[in-house]
Enzyme design. Structure first.
Site, PDB file in Angstrom:
ATOM      1  N   SER A 106      95.384 -21.614  -0.974  1.00  0.00           N
ATOM      2  CA  SER A 106      95.410 -21.767   0.468  1.00  0.00           C
ATOM      3  C   SER A 106      96.568 -21.362   1.340  1.00  0.00           C
ATOM      4  O   SER A 106      97.690 -21.884   0.835  1.00  0.00           O
ATOM      5  CB  SER A 106      94.766 -23.130   0.859  1.00  0.00           C
ATOM      6  OG  SER A 106      94.569 -23.022   2.250  1.00  0.00           O
ATOM      7  N   TYR A 130      93.981 -17.131   6.661  1.00  0.00           N
ATOM      8  CA  TYR A 130      93.388 -17.081   7.846  1.00  0.00           C
ATOM      9  C   TYR A 130      94.239 -16.326   8.871  1.00  0.00           C
ATOM     10  O   TYR A 130      95.386 -16.221   8.775  1.00  0.00           O
ATOM     11  CB  TYR A 130      93.184 -18.431   8.395  1.00  0.00           C
ATOM     12  CG  TYR A 130      92.363 -19.374   7.727  1.00  0.00           C
ATOM     13  CD1 TYR A 130      91.088 -19.200   7.866  1.00  0.00           C
ATOM     14  CD2 TYR A 130      92.771 -20.387   7.031  1.00  0.00           C
ATOM     15  CE1 TYR A 130      90.081 -20.078   7.257  1.00  0.00           C
ATOM     16  CE2 TYR A 130      92.053 -21.114   6.293  1.00  0.00           C
ATOM     17  CZ  TYR A 130      90.486 -21.025   6.417  1.00  0.00           C
ATOM     18  OH  TYR A 130      89.881 -21.689   5.904  1.00  0.00           O
ATOM     19  N   THR A 156      89.951 -14.867   4.898  1.00  0.00           N
ATOM     20  CA  THR A 156      89.038 -15.428   5.147  1.00  0.00           C
ATOM     21  C   THR A 156      88.393 -15.054   6.572  1.00  0.00           C
ATOM     22  O   THR A 156      88.985 -15.150   7.800  1.00  0.00           O
ATOM     23  CB  THR A 156      89.061 -17.035   5.111  1.00  0.00           C
ATOM     24  OG1 THR A 156      89.395 -17.523   3.931  1.00  0.00           O
ATOM     25  CG2 THR A 156      87.703 -17.747   5.729  1.00  0.00           C
ATOM     26  N   LYS A 233      86.637 -12.832   2.352  1.00  0.00           N
ATOM     27  CA  LYS A 233      85.817 -13.827   2.079  1.00  0.00           C
ATOM     28  C   LYS A 233      85.069 -14.533   3.170  1.00  0.00           C
ATOM     29  O   LYS A 233      85.415 -14.663   4.238  1.00  0.00           O
ATOM     30  CB  LYS A 233      86.809 -15.084   1.562  1.00  0.00           C
ATOM     31  CG  LYS A 233      86.160 -16.240   1.107  1.00  0.00           C
ATOM     32  CD  LYS A 233      87.056 -17.482   0.468  1.00  0.00           C
ATOM     33  CE  LYS A 233      86.296 -18.667  -0.027  1.00  0.00           C
ATOM     34  NZ  LYS A 233      85.697 -19.423   1.195  1.00  0.00           N
ATOM     35  N   HIS A 257      81.644 -20.880   3.148  1.00  0.00           N
ATOM     36  CA  HIS A 257      82.577 -21.539   3.181  1.00  0.00           C
ATOM     37  C   HIS A 257      82.153 -23.175   2.861  1.00  0.00           C
ATOM     38  O   HIS A 257      82.489 -24.027   3.341  1.00  0.00           O
ATOM     39  CB  HIS A 257      82.965 -21.654   4.900  1.00  0.00           C
ATOM     40  CG  HIS A 257      84.521 -21.978   4.812  1.00  0.00           C
ATOM     41  ND1 HIS A 257      85.401 -21.063   5.458  1.00  0.00           N
ATOM     42  CD2 HIS A 257      85.196 -22.951   4.754  1.00  0.00           C
ATOM     43  CE1 HIS A 257      86.620 -21.214   5.500  1.00  0.00           C
ATOM     44  NE2 HIS A 257      86.545 -22.601   5.100  1.00  0.00           N
TER      45      HIS A 257
END
Length: 380
Positions: A106, A130, A156, A233, A257
């Site tokens: 992440s 992100y 994402t 994603k 998610h």
């Protein structure tokens, strides 16, 4: 007790973690309908076993972007593993590498990209992103990932902001002291540590730092800054899958998610085939959301996924057993997958196609109209 199911790993983790941390991991958006529906939806596909097949040497190894994996699975991107265990992402990296699984790190990892790479130099790692308002910070992170040997980027795309997660709001959740996103400047993450009654520090931080203006056209900016494969994603529709192909994306992750963004979206398993059918056969489609058994992994592969990502269960194992616990979760999934392949008479991944599944409950055949009642006998 040696946990024999993922649910038992979860029970051990819940007993160990503070309630507010458990709620942060397990909580989802809104009424949490999508989060509950995710695992149940896999059971709407039953397995169709074949018999008298040579299953003496089952093989679930696979390859993704040139990297060999022991099974078609990986660890989904999840923030702040240090909330589960002090060794944080370094422990997860060792677990994934030991199991031969992919690790998607992440952007909000609590250890640096370099520390994670050093913890498991032989592991296969991707970096999840992100889209931040600060594009220079984003570009710098991408460059670091490439230098540190990360093999792909996962953007994402279902989070212009973090969803409204009621458990976090009730708990006024914020990152505890000492918990930071190690790969980003403090000014980009300080909001996540602010606690206010009825507020979530994580949600407010996302409003401050995530860029809600991003469109398909912005993908070209990211592609110019890296040679790594780029996956999106959070795709749940054929329409977006086709747009991704048009914009040169290298792969997709079908995902809602874990139910943590928009409550009321379909379970990933229900739209997986739709997305797979919308893209070229050689474009890898992965999936996550509610996989709780190796048989669920088999179902995902039969529906067309190239691999699946597992999230919360890995944190369960990490919470109660560190690297060994996370490794046990991944090993269990692989063992269950192989068991499913053998007992269903499908000893290779190529055998797990849509003929391996049937809908459940089965579609009821049309019923004939009820017969007309017989006339009552006349009274004499």
């Amino acid at each position: 007790m040696v946990p024999l199911t993922l649910a038992e790993h979860g029970a051990l983790a819940e007993a160990r973690l503070p309630a507010v941390i458990w709620d942060f991991f397990e909580g989802a958006a809104g009424a949490e309908w999508t989060a509950r529906a995710n695992p149940d939806a896999w059971r709407r596909h039953v397995l169709r076993p074949r018999v008298l097949v040579d299953v003496s040497a089952p093989d679930c190894t696979t390859e993704l972007f040139g990297d060999r994996l022991a099974a078609p699975y990986g660890v989904a991107p999840m923030a702040y593993h240090g909330l589960a265990h002090p060794d944080a992402e370094c422990a997860t990296a060792r677990a994934a590498a030991g199991a031969g699984a992919l690790l998607v790190v992440s952007i909000f990892a609590g250890r640096t990209l370099e520390q994670i790479a050093e913890a498991a130099p032989d592991g296969t790692r991707w970096l999840q992103l992100y889209w931040l308002r600060d594009r220079e910070a984003l570009a710098a992170l991408v460059a670091r990932a490439e230098t540190a040997g990360y093999r792909a980027l996962v953007l994402t795309v279902d989070a212009p902001k973090v969803g409204r997660r009621l458990r976090d709001l009730r708990n006024a959740f914020a990152l505890p002291p000492g918990m930071t996103a190690a790969n980003l400047a403090a000014r980009l993450t300080s909001g996540a540590a602010r606690s206010r009654a009825g507020r979530s520090g994580i949600e407010e931080h996302s409003r401050e730092q995530f860029d809600p203006t991003v469109t398909w056209a912005d993908l070209a900016w990211l592609r110019r800054r890296t040679s790594l494969p780029l996956l999106l994603k959070g795709v749940l529709t054929a329409e977006d899958a086709r747009l991704a192909v048009e914009h040169g994306v290298d792969g997709l992750v079908v995902s809602n998610h874990g139910g943590r963004q928009l409550d009321g979206t379909p379970p990933a398993s229900d739209v997986l085939a739709e997305v797979v059918d919308a893209v070229p056969a050689d474009l890898p489609v992965l999936v996550d959301g509610g996989l709780r058994h190796g048989a669920d992994l088999a179902r995902a592969l039969a529906l067309g996924a190239r691999a699946a990502l597992v999230g919360r269960p890995v944190l369960w194992g990490l919470a109660h057993g560190g690297a060994d616990g996370a490794r046990a979760v991944l090993d269990l999934l692989r063992e269950e997958l192989l068991d499913t392949m053998v007992l269903s008479g499908r000893p290779t991944l190529a055998d797990l196609d849509r003929s391996a599944l049937a809908p459940w409950p089965p579609t009821a055949p049309p019923t004939a109209p009820p017969a007309a009642p017989e006339a009552a006998p006349a009274h004499r």
